[in-house]
Design an enzyme around this catalytic site. Structure first.
Site, PDB file in Angstrom:
ATOM      1  N   GLU A  91      -2.295  -6.793 -22.010  1.00 19.72           N
ATOM      2  CA  GLU A  91      -2.814  -8.058 -21.496  1.00 19.72           C
ATOM      3  C   GLU A  91      -4.194  -7.861 -20.869  1.00 19.72           C
ATOM      4  OE1 GLU A  91       0.927 -10.798 -20.358  1.00 19.72           O
ATOM      5  OE2 GLU A  91       0.616  -9.160 -18.953  1.00 19.72           O
ATOM      6  N   CYS A 104     -10.750  -8.633 -16.699  1.00 15.72           N
ATOM      7  CA  CYS A 104      -9.914  -7.578 -16.162  1.00 15.72           C
ATOM      8  C   CYS A 104      -9.228  -6.928 -17.366  1.00 15.72           C
ATOM      9  CB  CYS A 104      -8.892  -8.199 -15.209  1.00 15.72           C
ATOM     10  SG  CYS A 104      -7.662  -7.044 -14.617  1.00 15.72           S
ATOM     11  N   CYS A 111       2.396   2.012 -17.505  1.00 13.60           N
ATOM     12  CA  CYS A 111       1.785   2.820 -16.440  1.00 13.60           C
ATOM     13  C   CYS A 111       2.818   3.813 -15.902  1.00 13.60           C
ATOM     14  CB  CYS A 111       1.311   1.905 -15.315  1.00 13.60           C
ATOM     15  SG  CYS A 111       0.392   2.765 -14.023  1.00 13.60           S
ATOM     16  N   CYS A 115       4.153   2.370  -8.684  1.00 12.82           N
ATOM     17  CA  CYS A 115       4.011   1.619  -7.429  1.00 12.82           C
ATOM     18  C   CYS A 115       5.147   0.584  -7.341  1.00 12.82           C
ATOM     19  CB  CYS A 115       2.662   0.908  -7.361  1.00 12.82           C
ATOM     20  SG  CYS A 115       1.267   2.043  -7.421  1.00 12.82           S
ATOM     21  N   CYS A 118       4.525  -3.311  -8.304  1.00 11.99           N
ATOM     22  CA  CYS A 118       3.685  -3.668  -9.456  1.00 11.99           C
ATOM     23  C   CYS A 118       4.486  -3.807 -10.739  1.00 11.99           C
ATOM     24  CB  CYS A 118       2.609  -2.601  -9.634  1.00 11.99           C
ATOM     25  SG  CYS A 118       1.476  -2.954 -10.991  1.00 11.99           S
ATOM     26  N   GLY A 158      -2.182  -0.169 -16.298  1.00 16.65           N
ATOM     27  CA  GLY A 158      -2.510   1.249 -16.454  1.00 16.65           C
ATOM     28  C   GLY A 158      -3.339   1.812 -15.326  1.00 16.65           C
ATOM     29  N   GLU A 159      -3.417   3.137 -15.291  1.00 15.99           N
ATOM     30  CA  GLU A 159      -4.196   3.836 -14.275  1.00 15.99           C
ATOM     31  C   GLU A 159      -5.404   4.481 -14.968  1.00 15.99           C
ATOM     32  OE1 GLU A 159      -4.511   4.339 -10.943  1.00 15.99           O
ATOM     33  OE2 GLU A 159      -6.104   5.698 -11.568  1.00 15.99           O
ATOM     34  N   SER A 190     -10.707   0.713 -10.686  1.00 14.67           N
ATOM     35  CA  SER A 190      -9.701   0.723  -9.629  1.00 14.67           C
ATOM     36  C   SER A 190      -8.695   1.844  -9.848  1.00 14.67           C
ATOM     37  CB  SER A 190      -8.981  -0.626  -9.634  1.00 14.67           C
ATOM     38  OG  SER A 190      -8.056  -0.689  -8.593  1.00 14.67           O
ATOM     39  N   SER A 213      -6.809   1.324  -4.464  1.00  8.42           N
ATOM     40  CA  SER A 213      -5.616   0.556  -4.103  1.00  8.42           C
ATOM     41  C   SER A 213      -4.933   1.300  -2.968  1.00  8.42           C
ATOM     42  CB  SER A 213      -4.684   0.438  -5.315  1.00  8.42           C
ATOM     43  OG  SER A 213      -5.379  -0.180  -6.368  1.00  8.42           O
ATOM     44  N   LEU A 214      -5.181   0.863  -1.755  1.00 12.94           N
ATOM     45  CA  LEU A 214      -4.714   1.619  -0.585  1.00 12.94           C
ATOM     46  C   LEU A 214      -3.341   1.124  -0.116  1.00 12.94           C
ATOM     47  CD1 LEU A 214      -5.720   3.952   1.167  1.00 12.94           C
ATOM     48  CD2 LEU A 214      -6.673   2.279   2.753  1.00 12.94           C
ATOM     49  N   HIS A 215      -3.277  -0.126   0.240  1.00  8.28           N
ATOM     50  CA  HIS A 215      -2.009  -0.814   0.552  1.00  8.28           C
ATOM     51  C   HIS A 215      -1.208  -0.292   1.733  1.00  8.28           C
ATOM     52  CE1 HIS A 215      -2.961  -2.818  -3.106  1.00  8.28           C
ATOM     53  NE2 HIS A 215      -2.473  -1.918  -3.921  1.00  8.28           N
ATOM     54  N   ASN A 289       1.435 -10.479  -4.661  1.00  6.10           N
ATOM     55  CA  ASN A 289       1.963 -11.418  -5.640  1.00  6.10           C
ATOM     56  C   ASN A 289       3.402 -11.061  -5.934  1.00  6.10           C
ATOM     57  OD1 ASN A 289      -0.567 -12.805  -6.138  1.00  6.10           O
ATOM     58  ND2 ASN A 289      -1.229 -10.881  -7.058  1.00  6.10           N
ATOM     59  N   CYS A 332      -3.111  -9.931  -9.756  1.00  5.02           N
ATOM     60  CA  CYS A 332      -2.958  -8.476  -9.635  1.00  5.02           C
ATOM     61  C   CYS A 332      -1.497  -8.082  -9.651  1.00  5.02           C
ATOM     62  CB  CYS A 332      -3.521  -7.981  -8.317  1.00  5.02           C
ATOM     63  SG  CYS A 332      -5.228  -8.369  -8.076  1.00  5.02           S
TER      64      CYS A 332
HETATM   65  N1  SAH Z   1      -3.770   1.599 -11.553  1.00  7.01           N
HETATM   66  C1  SAH Z   1      -4.976   1.086 -10.986  1.00  7.01           C
HETATM   67  C2  SAH Z   1      -5.438  -0.129 -11.723  1.00  7.01           C
HETATM   68  C3  SAH Z   1      -4.524  -1.322 -11.578  1.00  7.01           C
HETATM   69  S1  SAH Z   1      -5.389  -2.440 -10.654  1.00  7.01           S
HETATM   70  C4  SAH Z   1      -4.798   0.865  -9.495  1.00  7.01           C
HETATM   71  O1  SAH Z   1      -3.704   1.078  -9.018  1.00  7.01           O
HETATM   72  O2  SAH Z   1      -5.770   0.571  -8.824  1.00  7.01           O
HETATM   73  C5  SAH Z   1      -4.235  -3.561 -10.162  1.00  7.01           C
HETATM   74  C6  SAH Z   1      -4.348  -3.854  -8.699  1.00  7.01           C
HETATM   75  O3  SAH Z   1      -3.316  -4.758  -8.349  1.00  7.01           O
HETATM   76  C7  SAH Z   1      -4.118  -2.618  -7.850  1.00  7.01           C
HETATM   77  O4  SAH Z   1      -4.888  -2.709  -6.686  1.00  7.01           O
HETATM   78  C8  SAH Z   1      -2.655  -2.754  -7.517  1.00  7.01           C
HETATM   79  O5  SAH Z   1      -2.287  -1.980  -6.426  1.00  7.01           O
HETATM   80  C9  SAH Z   1      -2.573  -4.237  -7.276  1.00  7.01           C
HETATM   81  N2  SAH Z   1      -1.232  -4.769  -7.364  1.00  7.01           N
HETATM   82  C10 SAH Z   1      -0.193  -4.294  -8.054  1.00  7.01           C
HETATM   83  N3  SAH Z   1       0.887  -5.081  -7.884  1.00  7.01           N
HETATM   84  C11 SAH Z   1       0.496  -6.077  -7.073  1.00  7.01           C
HETATM   85  C12 SAH Z   1       1.159  -7.219  -6.549  1.00  7.01           C
HETATM   86  N4  SAH Z   1       2.423  -7.461  -6.836  1.00  7.01           N
HETATM   87  N5  SAH Z   1       0.448  -8.035  -5.753  1.00  7.01           N
HETATM   88  C13 SAH Z   1      -0.852  -7.803  -5.483  1.00  7.01           C
HETATM   89  N6  SAH Z   1      -1.530  -6.745  -5.952  1.00  7.01           N
HETATM   90  C14 SAH Z   1      -0.854  -5.891  -6.727  1.00  7.01           C
END
Ligand code: SAH
Length: 354
Positions: A91, A104, A111, A115, A118, A158-159, A190, A213-215, A289, A332
């Site tokens: 996608e 995007c 992947c 996480c 995700c 994907g990463e 990212s 992507s820190l979170h 999300n 995302c």
């Molecule tokens: N693998 C890479 C590229 C994916 S980017 C990465 O992790 O950065 C997708 C972004 O969406 C990342 O920042 C990921 O952490 C974030 N993401 C994944 N699931 C999400 C969700 N349910 N809600 C909001 N952001 C999310």
């Protein structure tokens, strides 16, 4: 390799040399593919018919096919489901901003990173995409919408750091002045934090934007929601980020999805502020999300505002990211691996299909 879309002009010239073709043929074909976005050799009007036949047999162009196009009724965001040459699905999402169109793109089918929040990780990992397949997403989408796409975020499925060589090749091709000629500054990559690859990227000194992507503000929370952190703990990750920002003078973008009761307390904000202090960076807060299979809920607006306030008081700029395409699961973390068997079923379920 017969993956012609992934070849640089030099590689194509060499390959064509092997077919006893003059140099200018490679340049013509390269421009047809990367500048005029030809998806079939029949479009290449200045190439002799017999050569077109030879090339299409030896070097199929394999454009990605639009299987489904969903358009958000809220903001016009377009989500594509593409079928690749081997039947795999990926996608991509096109968003319209004041400054132009951003795509995007996905870098892998599925992947490995796991996480917890995700959707891209749910179906597991199938394979990495070639540079040409990442380009193809842009070429097909740009032709479809009929507008120039000026910005790219490598934030789809994907990463990217797990497909490092192909992603770098993709970046070189898409910024090539003989191709789409996009500005390096308009590309964001990212990563969930694959530290050795960030180090390698730093050595290339590219002017792209690095998004992390820190979170979470500490190992305890990050370990629970992002398995990559057990391998590369937050201190190591932020250490290389600090170095990256210093050496490239590019501002790092930290993505922080706000998950109710998990990473959104005042204390989390304070810890985050102290860890980022003095770094050239920006924090993007995203109310998480919802993903059907995951228990996480987004933080409420008040909580997010408070988080922004605490960060702000410590001199860390943070903004709450506007959500686009939420009615079509294009936000995302909502892009997921689709299998051949179920994609047609899903197609009928969605009334936004066009
Ligand atoms: N693998 C890479 C590229 C994916 S980017 C990465 O992790 O950065 C997708 C972004 O969406 C990342 O920042 C990921 O952490 C974030 N993401 C994944 N699931 C999400 C969700 N349910 N809600 C909001 N952001 C999310």
């Amino acid at each position: 390799m017969n993956d012609i879309k992934s070849m640089t002009l030099e590689e194509m010239t060499e390959a064509f040399g092997g077919l006893n073709l003059p140099k200018f043929r490679a340049k013509q074909v390269y421009e047809w593919i990367h500048k005029h976005l030809a998806s079939d050799y029949s479009e290449m009007t200045n190439i002799p018919a017999t050569l077109k036949e030879t090339l299409s047999e030896k070097y199929p162009l394999n454009p990605c096919k639009i299987v489904r196009r969903q358009v958000s009724k809220l903001d016009g965001t377009v989500k594509y489901l593409f079928e690749m040459f081997d039947g795999d699905y990926i996608e991509s999402v096109v968003m319209k901003y004041k400054y132009g169109y951003t795509i995007c793109v996905s870098s892998q089918v599925g992947c490995k990173m796991g996480c917890a929040f995700c959707a891209s990780t749910l179906g597991g990992f199938k394979r990495s995409l070639s540079a040409g397949e990442i380009l193809s997403q842009i070429y097909t989408a740009q032709k479809d919408i009929g507008e120039r796409i000026s910005h790219i975020v490598l934030m789809g499925m994907g990463e990217p750091m797990d497909n490092f060589e192909n992603v770098l090749r993709f970046i070189a091709l898409v910024t090539d002045e003989k191709g789409l000629n996009l500005s390096m500054r308009n590309i964001s990559l990212s990563t969930c934090g694959v530290v050795p690859k960030i180090r390698e990227l730093l050595e290339r000194k590219l002017q792209l934007t690095l998004s992390i992507s820190l979170h979470a503000p500490n190992n305890e929370i990050r370990n629970k929601i992002m398995p990559v952190n057990r391998r590369y703990p937050i201190e190591e990750l932020l250490g290389i980020c600090r170095k990256y920002a210093e050496e490239t003078s590019r501002r790092i973008s930290f993505e922080y999805s706000m998950i109710s009761g998990v990473n959104d307390s005042d204390d989390c904000a304070r810890q985050l502020a102290s860890k980022l202090k003095g770094m050239l960076c920006h924090v993007n807060l995203i109310p998480i999300n919802e993903v059907k299979e995951s228990p996480f809920k987004p933080s409420d607006t008040e909580r997010i505002e408070r988080f922004v306030e605490i960060l702000g008081k410590s001199g860390i700029t943070a903004t709450v990211r506007r959500k686009l395409g939420s009615d079509i699961d294009a936000s995302c973390g909502q892009l997921r691996l689709k299998h051949k068997q179920n994609s047609s079923g899903e197609e009928n379920e969605n009334e936004n299909c066009s």
